[in-house]
Design an enzyme around this catalytic site. Structure first.
Site, PDB file in Angstrom:
ATOM      1  N   GLU A   1      43.530  92.942  49.658  1.00 48.40           N
ATOM      2  CA  GLU A   1      43.365  91.768  48.817  1.00 48.40           C
ATOM      3  C   GLU A   1      44.701  91.188  48.366  1.00 48.40           C
ATOM      4  OE1 GLU A   1      39.392  93.502  46.466  1.00 48.40           O
ATOM      5  OE2 GLU A   1      41.201  92.938  45.349  1.00 48.40           O
TER       6      GLU A   1
ATOM      7  N   HIS B   1      48.687 106.774  46.233  1.00 45.69           N
ATOM      8  CA  HIS B   1      48.394 105.585  45.430  1.00 45.69           C
ATOM      9  C   HIS B   1      49.221 105.505  44.140  1.00 45.69           C
ATOM     10  CE1 HIS B   1      44.147 105.168  47.440  1.00 45.69           C
ATOM     11  NE2 HIS B   1      45.124 105.387  48.314  1.00 45.69           N
TER      12      HIS B   1
END
Length: 382
Positions: free
Chosen positions: A251, A158
């Protein structure tokens, strides 16, 4: 495929090229708008992550996650690695990541890079820096670091990270939360944030948290998970960002100054273990902004590009996004800012798509995500 290595040759001045490939024959693939033409421009690339076209539109810079930056031509020529690229933390999802040219590249020749960098304790974080591309295209000179993600918390997960210049020349950078969920809500940390910088790395005085004690002044928005796609909407000038959900809940967000985009308090996904996200209170949470668009099942979103070129009018007002978990190129049809329709392209290729850019010629250029990866040119059959 990339031809076997040839004797070193000169091209565009003193640059050395290690081999070249002619474009492969077009492969017909279907779409709702008619057949696609998919051409292999070059292959033999090692986990490429991003590309940026150089002026003239015949060559581009391509990052490879193990830590190399190359020049790739539309004729398939692939350069030797450029000198002057910083050492990277090439572990897990880390390595050399995004590349973007300065808005004033014609005069300053500055190239911006993001990459993962190891700290003294072995943990890593995302770094933003810039250097000058040499005239002979063989090196990045005088590289300087503009921003380090602090603290360094990642053990390989990440990192983000995409670079976008807005119309005013401000630089937006997306930063992952290093798989440390709660840090996305901590304003004293740069995990899980979109930051906004001046081109030299200084902080714009109108950033939303400049005057807040205990908050990082670079922060533009927060509550992000792992944003690996970002682009400027050419019709509105707004920054759009896509980000990986956990297990479900990928998203698209349109980050506004000072707003909280929810992670990990609000999510449409669950943990990879199948259990709920411990911090989550539901799909929405008070004080946070709901996603502009959400996928209940995660495609694994990556690079993205708005299509506003004239070459293929049928693609106008489309948003293209690479998908990794469900290998494909996603085309979203936009009605204003709303997502009206979705189409999955290139599924029959079975290739993870890491990045997508619109070339100066109006074609799409996509990078596949493999140890032996390809640069593909995609258009509608004419």
């Amino acid at each position: 495929m990339l031809a076997r290595p040839l004797l070193a040759a000169t091209f565009a001045g003193a640059i050395l090229w290690g081999g070249f490939a002619s474009a492969a024959p077009d492969q017909p693939l279907d779409s709702t708008l008619g057949p696609l033409e998919v051409t292999t421009v070059a292959d033999g690339l090692a986990r490429p992550w991003s590309l940026a076209f150089l002026p003239g539109g015949e060559r581009m810079l391509v990052t490879e996650r193990p830590g190399t930056l190359r020049v790739v031509g539309l004729d398939g020529r692939v350069s030797e690695p450029l000198d002057g690229v910083p050492e990277v933390y090439a572990t897990g999802q880390g390595g050399l990541l995004d590349v973007r040219l300065s808005p004033d590249f014609a005069s300053d020749r500055l190239v911006y890079l993001t990459y993962a960098e190891a700290g003294e304790d072995g943990k890593a974080g995302t770094v933003v820096g810039r250097g000058r591309l040499s005239e002979d295209l063989s090196a990045i000179e005088d590289f300087e670091v503009l921003l380090r993600q602090q603290p360094k918390l990642s053990v390989g997960l990440h990192f983000g990270s995409r670079l976008v210049f807005d119309r005013a020349g401000d630089l937006f950078v997306t930063l992952g939360e290093n798989n440390r969920r709660s840090t996305a809500q901590d304003l004293d940390k740069l995990q899980g944030k979109v930051v906004r910088l001046n081109p030299d790395g200084s902080v714009p005085p109108d950033n939303p948290f400049v005057d807040r004690q205990g908050a990082r002044p670079e922060i533009w928005s927060y509550g992000h998970r792992n944003p690996q796609g970002a682009a400027l909407n050419p019709w509105t000038g707004a920054l759009w960002v896509n980000e990986h959900g956990p297990r479900g809940g990928d998203e698209i967000n349109v980050p506004q100054a000072g707003k909280n985009y929810g992670w990990p308090l609000a999510t449409h996904g669950i943990d990879y273990s199948g259990q709920p996200i411990p911090e989550a209170v539901g799909e929405t949470a008070e004080g946070t902004v709901a996603p502009h668009h959400v996928w209940e099942v995660s495609p694994g979103l990556s690079g993205m590009a708005f299509y506003d070129a004239e070459r293929f009018p049928a693609w106008q007002h489309s948003l293209f996004i690479g998908a990794l978990a469900q290998p494909s190129l996603i085309r979203l049809t936009l009605d204003g800012d709303a997502v009206a329709k979705e189409e999955r392209l290139l599924e029959s290729l079975g290739k993870r798509i890491r990045d997508v850019r619109v070339g100066p010629d109006g074609y799409l250029y996509v990078l596949t995500d493999e140890a032996d990866a390809s640069l593909l040119r995609i258009g509608l059959a004419e």
